[in-house]
Design an enzyme around this catalytic site. Structure first.
Site, PDB file in Angstrom:
ATOM      1  N   GLU A 140      -4.862  -4.715  10.829  1.00 25.70           N
ATOM      2  CA  GLU A 140      -3.815  -3.698  10.983  1.00 25.70           C
ATOM      3  C   GLU A 140      -4.046  -2.941  12.284  1.00 25.70           C
ATOM      4  O   GLU A 140      -4.847  -1.980  12.309  1.00 25.70           O
ATOM      5  CB  GLU A 140      -3.861  -2.709   9.809  1.00 25.70           C
ATOM      6  CG  GLU A 140      -3.617  -3.335   8.452  1.00 25.70           C
ATOM      7  CD  GLU A 140      -3.090  -2.320   7.448  1.00 25.70           C
ATOM      8  OE1 GLU A 140      -2.084  -2.637   6.799  1.00 25.70           O
ATOM      9  OE2 GLU A 140      -3.644  -1.220   7.323  1.00 25.70           O
ATOM     10  N   SER A 150       4.014  -2.046  10.323  1.00 29.76           N
ATOM     11  CA  SER A 150       5.466  -2.117  10.504  1.00 29.76           C
ATOM     12  C   SER A 150       6.064  -3.482  10.150  1.00 29.76           C
ATOM     13  O   SER A 150       6.991  -3.950  10.812  1.00 29.76           O
ATOM     14  CB  SER A 150       5.848  -1.699  11.928  1.00 29.76           C
ATOM     15  OG  SER A 150       5.486  -0.342  12.162  1.00 29.76           O
ATOM     16  N   GLY A 172       3.173  -1.036   4.254  1.00 29.38           N
ATOM     17  CA  GLY A 172       3.196   0.394   3.971  1.00 29.38           C
ATOM     18  C   GLY A 172       4.607   0.858   3.657  1.00 29.38           C
ATOM     19  O   GLY A 172       5.106   0.713   2.543  1.00 29.38           O
ATOM     20  N   GLY A 173       5.286   1.399   4.660  1.00 26.79           N
ATOM     21  CA  GLY A 173       6.619   1.984   4.466  1.00 26.79           C
ATOM     22  C   GLY A 173       7.595   1.103   3.707  1.00 26.79           C
ATOM     23  O   GLY A 173       8.283   1.571   2.783  1.00 26.79           O
ATOM     24  N   HIS A 231      -9.290   1.109   5.273  1.00 30.44           N
ATOM     25  CA  HIS A 231      -7.994   1.329   5.928  1.00 30.44           C
ATOM     26  C   HIS A 231      -8.208   2.288   7.109  1.00 30.44           C
ATOM     27  O   HIS A 231      -9.020   3.213   7.019  1.00 30.44           O
ATOM     28  CB  HIS A 231      -6.987   1.915   4.934  1.00 30.44           C
ATOM     29  CG  HIS A 231      -5.588   1.889   5.470  1.00 30.44           C
ATOM     30  ND1 HIS A 231      -5.144   2.833   6.366  1.00 30.44           N
ATOM     31  CD2 HIS A 231      -4.571   1.023   5.297  1.00 30.44           C
ATOM     32  CE1 HIS A 231      -3.892   2.543   6.700  1.00 30.44           C
ATOM     33  NE2 HIS A 231      -3.523   1.448   6.064  1.00 30.44           N
ATOM     34  N   GLU A 249      -6.629   4.737   8.097  1.00 26.14           N
ATOM     35  CA  GLU A 249      -6.448   6.154   7.765  1.00 26.14           C
ATOM     36  C   GLU A 249      -7.717   6.732   7.135  1.00 26.14           C
ATOM     37  O   GLU A 249      -8.050   7.889   7.351  1.00 26.14           O
ATOM     38  CB  GLU A 249      -5.226   6.318   6.847  1.00 26.14           C
ATOM     39  CG  GLU A 249      -3.935   6.091   7.635  1.00 26.14           C
ATOM     40  CD  GLU A 249      -2.796   5.488   6.842  1.00 26.14           C
ATOM     41  OE1 GLU A 249      -2.821   5.506   5.598  1.00 26.14           O
ATOM     42  OE2 GLU A 249      -1.852   4.968   7.491  1.00 26.14           O
ATOM     43  N   ASN A 277       0.867  -1.187   0.000  1.00 27.37           N
ATOM     44  CA  ASN A 277       0.000   0.000   0.000  1.00 27.37           C
ATOM     45  C   ASN A 277       0.901   1.235   0.000  1.00 27.37           C
ATOM     46  O   ASN A 277       1.497   1.564   1.029  1.00 27.37           O
ATOM     47  CB  ASN A 277      -0.896  -0.038   1.247  1.00 27.37           C
ATOM     48  CG  ASN A 277      -1.720   1.224   1.402  1.00 27.37           C
ATOM     49  OD1 ASN A 277      -1.809   2.038   0.480  1.00 27.37           O
ATOM     50  ND2 ASN A 277      -2.326   1.387   2.575  1.00 27.37           N
ATOM     51  N   TRP A 278       0.976   1.882  -1.156  1.00 30.13           N
ATOM     52  CA  TRP A 278       1.880   3.042  -1.266  1.00 30.13           C
ATOM     53  C   TRP A 278       1.324   4.264  -0.539  1.00 30.13           C
ATOM     54  O   TRP A 278       2.026   5.259  -0.394  1.00 30.13           O
ATOM     55  CB  TRP A 278       2.100   3.412  -2.739  1.00 30.13           C
ATOM     56  CG  TRP A 278       2.796   2.365  -3.560  1.00 30.13           C
ATOM     57  CD1 TRP A 278       3.186   1.105  -3.157  1.00 30.13           C
ATOM     58  CD2 TRP A 278       3.169   2.459  -4.940  1.00 30.13           C
ATOM     59  NE1 TRP A 278       3.779   0.426  -4.206  1.00 30.13           N
ATOM     60  CE2 TRP A 278       3.782   1.240  -5.308  1.00 30.13           C
ATOM     61  CE3 TRP A 278       3.045   3.465  -5.902  1.00 30.13           C
ATOM     62  CZ2 TRP A 278       4.268   1.004  -6.597  1.00 30.13           C
ATOM     63  CZ3 TRP A 278       3.530   3.231  -7.186  1.00 30.13           C
ATOM     64  CH2 TRP A 278       4.137   2.010  -7.529  1.00 30.13           C
ATOM     65  N   LYS A 279       0.059   4.230  -0.166  1.00 26.68           N
ATOM     66  CA  LYS A 279      -0.596   5.403   0.429  1.00 26.68           C
ATOM     67  C   LYS A 279      -0.396   6.613  -0.501  1.00 26.68           C
ATOM     68  O   LYS A 279      -0.422   6.434  -1.712  1.00 26.68           O
ATOM     69  CB  LYS A 279      -0.083   5.635   1.856  1.00 26.68           C
ATOM     70  CG  LYS A 279      -0.180   4.346   2.692  1.00 26.68           C
ATOM     71  CD  LYS A 279       0.071   4.542   4.159  1.00 26.68           C
ATOM     72  CE  LYS A 279      -0.062   3.200   4.869  1.00 26.68           C
ATOM     73  NZ  LYS A 279       0.064   3.290   6.323  1.00 26.68           N
ATOM     74  N   GLY A 305       3.072   2.436  10.715  1.00 28.63           N
ATOM     75  CA  GLY A 305       4.028   3.527  10.528  1.00 28.63           C
ATOM     76  C   GLY A 305       4.781   3.912  11.781  1.00 28.63           C
ATOM     77  O   GLY A 305       5.439   4.948  11.824  1.00 28.63           O
TER      78      GLY A 305
HETATM   79  P1  13P Z   1       3.424   0.450   7.663  1.00 28.66           P
HETATM   80  O1  13P Z   1       3.935  -0.829   7.043  1.00 28.66           O
HETATM   81  O2  13P Z   1       4.133   1.672   7.172  1.00 28.66           O
HETATM   82  O3  13P Z   1       3.349   0.347   9.155  1.00 28.66           O
HETATM   83  O4  13P Z   1       1.897   0.628   7.154  1.00 28.66           O
HETATM   84  C1  13P Z   1       1.028  -0.434   7.231  1.00 28.66           C
HETATM   85  C2  13P Z   1      -0.208  -0.083   6.492  1.00 28.66           C
HETATM   86  O5  13P Z   1      -0.954   0.786   6.911  1.00 28.66           O
HETATM   87  C3  13P Z   1      -0.494  -0.798   5.252  1.00 28.66           C
HETATM   88  O6  13P Z   1      -1.784  -0.555   4.803  1.00 28.66           O
END
Ligand code: 13P
Length: 253
Positions: A170, A216, A237-238, A98, A100, A9-11, A176
Site C-alpha cells: 500500500e 485508491s 479502504g474507501g 498498516h 496508519e 478495511n473499514w478503518k 485515501g
Molecule cells: P483507500 O482504498 O481508501 O485508498 O485505502 C486503502 C487502505 O488503506 C486499505 O487498507
C-alpha cells in the site's frame, strides 16, 4: 494458481447498525454475484463489530478479520485486544503494520515481527502491510523501504509459516488520496516483493503467497490492477464502505 483476495478495511468507520447493514448487503451480493472459487472476500471492521460480522457471514463464503492485535498473548494491557480473542470471535485474518498504525501508533518492523508471530501461533492469517511515502518514492528509496519492511517484519519466519501470510503493498501516497499507483508501478513493486520471497524461500513458496495492492482501488481501476501477474487482489479502504463498489471490486478479479 493463487486464489485472489479482496479485503475491505473499514478503518474507523461505521457504527454497529451501519456495519451490520453493510455486512448483510455484501454477504447477499457475494452469494449471488461472486464466484467463491475465484476470490476470497474478507470484511475487516473495527474490533467491536468483528464478532457480529463473522456471525452474519457464517455459512457464506465471506470471511471476517481484524485491523490489528496486541503482540502479547494476554495480560495487563488495558485497552488492547489479543489475536486469540479475535479468533474466538470468528475472524480468520488480522491486518498488521498498516501505514496508519506505523504512522500514528509508532509501529516498527521489529514490533510487527512479534505481532506476526502471535497471529500465526494463534492459527490466523496475517495480512502484513508495507509501502513507501511520497518522499521516499521521490528520493528513489521505495525499494529499499519495502525491502526492510518485508525482511524485518517477516523473514524470521519459516517457509511453512510464511505460507500463512498475505502481503499487502500500500503506497502511502495512494491511500485515501484518489491517486492510484499506475498498474506498471504497482506490478513493479509486487514483482520486487515476489523476488525477495523467492530469494529467501524459493520459488514454490514465493509463488504461493498472495500479494495484495491497496491504495485508491475502485471498481473502475480494479480489473486492470488485478490482471497483473503479481497482483493477487486488493486491500480496499474507501470503496469498501459501500456494498456495491466493494462487491464490484471483488467481481473484477
Ligand atoms: P483507500 O482504498 O481508501 O485508498 O485505502 C486503502 C487502505 O488503506 C486499505 O487498507
Amino acid at each position: 494458481m493463487r486464489k485472489k483476495i479482496v479485503a475491505g478495511n473499514w478503518k474507523m468507520n461505521k457504527n454497529f447498525e451501519e456495519g451490520m447493514a453493510l455486512t448483510s448487503e455484501v454477504v447477499n451480493m457475494v452469494k449471488d454475484e461472486v464466484s467463491a472459487d475465484k476470490v476470497t472476500v474478507i470484511l475487516i471492521p473495527p474490533f467491536i463489530h468483528v464478532h457480529a460480522v463473522a456471525a452474519l457471514a457464517k455459512g457464506s463464503p465471506v470471511l471476517a478479520g481484524a485491523q490489528n492485535c496486541h503482540q502479547e498473548v494476554k495480560g495487563a494491557y488495558t485497552g488492547e485486544v489479543s489475536a486469540e480473542m479475535i479468533k474466538s470471535c470468528g475472524a480468520t485474518h488480522i491486518i498488521l503494520g498498516h501505514s496508519e498504525r506505523r504512522m500514528y501508533n509508532g509501529e516498527t518492523n521489529a514490533l510487527l515481527a512479534t505481532k506476526v508471530n502471535v497471529v500465526l501461533a494463534t492459527g490466523l492469517t496475517a495480512i502484513y502491510c508495507c509501502g513507501e511515502t511520497i518522499e521516499q518514492r521521490n528520493a528513489g528509496k521505495h525499494f529499499e523501504v519495502i525491502e526492510s519492511q518485508v525482511k524485518e517484519g517477516l523473514f524470521h519466519l519459516s517457509a511453512a509459516q510464511m505460507k500463512q501470510v498475505v502481503i499487502a503493498y500500500e503506497p502511502v501516497w495512494a491511500i485515501g488520496t484518489g491517486v492510484t499507483a499506475s498498474t506498471a508501478q504497482a506490478q513493479e513493486v509486487h514483482a520486487f516483493i515476489r523476488k525477495l520471497l523467492t530469494d529467501r524461500y524459493g520459488k514454490e513458496t514465493a509463488e504461493s503467497i498472495c500479494i495484495l495492492y491497496g491504495g485508491s482501488v475502485k471498481p473502475d481501476n480494479a480489473a486492470e490492477l488485478f490482471s497483473q501477474q503479481d497482483i493477487d487482489g486488493g486491500l480496499i479502504g474507501g470503496a469498501a464502505l459501500q456494498s456495491r463498489s466493494f462487491v464490484d471490486i471483488a467481481k473484477a478479479c
